[in-house]
Motif scaffolding. Sequence first.
Motif, PDB file in Angstrom:
ATOM      1  N   LEU A   1       0.812  -1.445   0.016  1.00 41.05           N
ATOM      2  CA  LEU A   1      -0.116  -0.098   0.036  1.00 41.05           C
ATOM      3  C   LEU A   1       0.971   1.387   0.123  1.00 41.05           C
ATOM      4  N   PRO A   2       1.902   1.621   1.042  1.00 40.59           N
ATOM      5  CA  PRO A   2       2.618   2.462   0.871  1.00 40.59           C
ATOM      6  C   PRO A   2       3.542   2.564  -0.596  1.00 40.59           C
ATOM      7  N   MET A   3       3.868   1.484  -0.859  1.00 34.69           N
ATOM      8  CA  MET A   3       4.742   1.219  -2.084  1.00 34.69           C
ATOM      9  C   MET A   3       3.871   1.851  -3.275  1.00 34.69           C
ATOM     10  N   LEU A   4       2.668   1.574  -3.439  1.00 34.95           N
ATOM     11  CA  LEU A   4       1.733   1.878  -4.443  1.00 34.95           C
ATOM     12  C   LEU A   4       1.391   3.406  -4.334  1.00 34.95           C
ATOM     13  N   ARG A   5       1.257   4.003  -3.289  1.00 34.15           N
ATOM     14  CA  ARG A   5       0.963   5.250  -2.938  1.00 34.15           C
ATOM     15  C   ARG A   5       2.190   6.197  -3.406  1.00 34.15           C
ATOM     16  N   GLY A   6       3.265   5.730  -3.139  1.00 35.91           N
ATOM     17  CA  GLY A   6       4.684   6.469  -3.500  1.00 35.91           C
ATOM     18  C   GLY A   6       4.712   6.390  -4.892  1.00 35.91           C
ATOM     19  N   ALA A   7       4.503   5.221  -5.592  1.00 34.30           N
ATOM     20  CA  ALA A   7       4.610   4.997  -6.874  1.00 34.30           C
ATOM     21  C   ALA A   7       3.955   5.955  -7.882  1.00 34.30           C
ATOM     22  N   THR A   8       2.693   5.758  -7.295  1.00 41.02           N
ATOM     23  CA  THR A   8       1.616   6.522  -8.229  1.00 41.02           C
ATOM     24  C   THR A   8       1.780   8.013  -8.030  1.00 41.02           C
ATOM     25  N   THR A   9       2.047   8.616  -6.938  1.00 41.53           N
ATOM     26  CA  THR A   9       2.495   9.908  -6.853  1.00 41.53           C
ATOM     27  C   THR A   9       3.634  10.380  -7.723  1.00 41.53           C
ATOM     28  N   ARG A  10       4.750   9.699  -7.464  1.00 37.67           N
ATOM     29  CA  ARG A  10       5.829   9.829  -8.205  1.00 37.67           C
ATOM     30  C   ARG A  10       5.467   9.959 -10.005  1.00 37.67           C
ATOM     31  N   THR A  11       4.724   8.910 -10.304  1.00 39.63           N
ATOM     32  CA  THR A  11       4.523   8.788 -11.867  1.00 39.63           C
ATOM     33  C   THR A  11       3.755   9.850 -12.268  1.00 39.63           C
ATOM     34  N   LEU A  12       2.690  10.271 -11.612  1.00 33.32           N
ATOM     35  CA  LEU A  12       1.647  11.339 -12.060  1.00 33.32           C
ATOM     36  C   LEU A  12       2.434  12.787 -12.007  1.00 33.32           C
ATOM     37  N   LEU A  13       3.193  12.929 -10.721  1.00 33.80           N
ATOM     38  CA  LEU A  13       3.589  14.292 -10.613  1.00 33.80           C
ATOM     39  C   LEU A  13       4.906  14.502 -11.865  1.00 33.80           C
TER      40      LEU A  13
END
Length: 333
Positions: free
Chosen positions: A313-325
């Motif tokens: 869950l935190p890995m997915l949260r961080g990866a999605t945030t990084r990708t979109l930004l």
Amino acid sequence: MRELDYVRASDVEEAVALVSGDPDARYLGGGTNLVDHLKLGIARPARLVDVGRLGLDGVEEQDGPDGRVLHVGANVRNSDLAAHPVVRSAFPVLSRALLSGASGQLRHQASTGGNLLQRTRCVYFQDVTTPCNKREPGSGCSAVGGYGRQDAVLGASEHCVATHPSDMAVAMAALDAVVVVRGPQGERRVPVRELHRLPGDRPDLDTTLEHGDLVTGVELPFTDAARCSTYLKVRDRASYAFALVSVAAALELDGDVVRDVRIAWGGVAHKPWRATIAEEALTGRALDEDAVRAAVDAELADARTTDQTAYKLPMLRGATTRTLLRLAGKDPS
């Protein structure tokens, strides 16, 4: 040594007739998944129908029902598709997803249709000495309570917690790709988001296809969001490893405001997971780190984890945030 028949189909119609009329027949394309399963004893067909020489290897722009699409034949090799100039420019998420999968040698052999239909790499599914509902319906799920670091956290059931292995399929889910299928009743088009199934009480059924259905191609619609897209894969090593989590994203902005966003996740479910709740939360508002994290948390509200999978869950949260930004031209903090 188990005997089986081998038939090389001369055209699509013959291939469909041969397989649909024989419950023990299977299609053989690139073979990178099926041959492994033959060796392991997971697949035991009586007949293989070779569709690898039917053509179906073109990549061309066409007029689709809803606008221009890029039609990709089912036999286009993964390496060729990743390198195609139109894919690289108009669908970069797909090129990057393909290049993150398997090895160079396997990408030269693996086909577009076969990649979509590959089966899970769950260690228990691949070990015929263990109970597995996907391999033997009703036998049980050894992954529940067993080794489960790569298990699903979304859409799983008590019967199966396996994840879908494809990188390409995750990208195609984000692109709203449509799969062209030829079956005994003729041709039809299946949105890729409706191709794969969640396990429910029938985890042995990976897709919504019927026996004898043959994938002949995939249609990718041209959109502004698709041109601004990318793929991020988090894994244990830099190559030849399946995703712990992955993110396929496409983004169209109006200034700082999200006009269109597509998000699909890999490594978290029995199928590529289209994050529609997160998309709805982000559309029409300014894109920033807090907005993305809140949207991801909304999508993950029904996630179910164990001690082994809580990291996702935190890995997915961080990866999605990084990708979109990064797609928005912003450096994530």
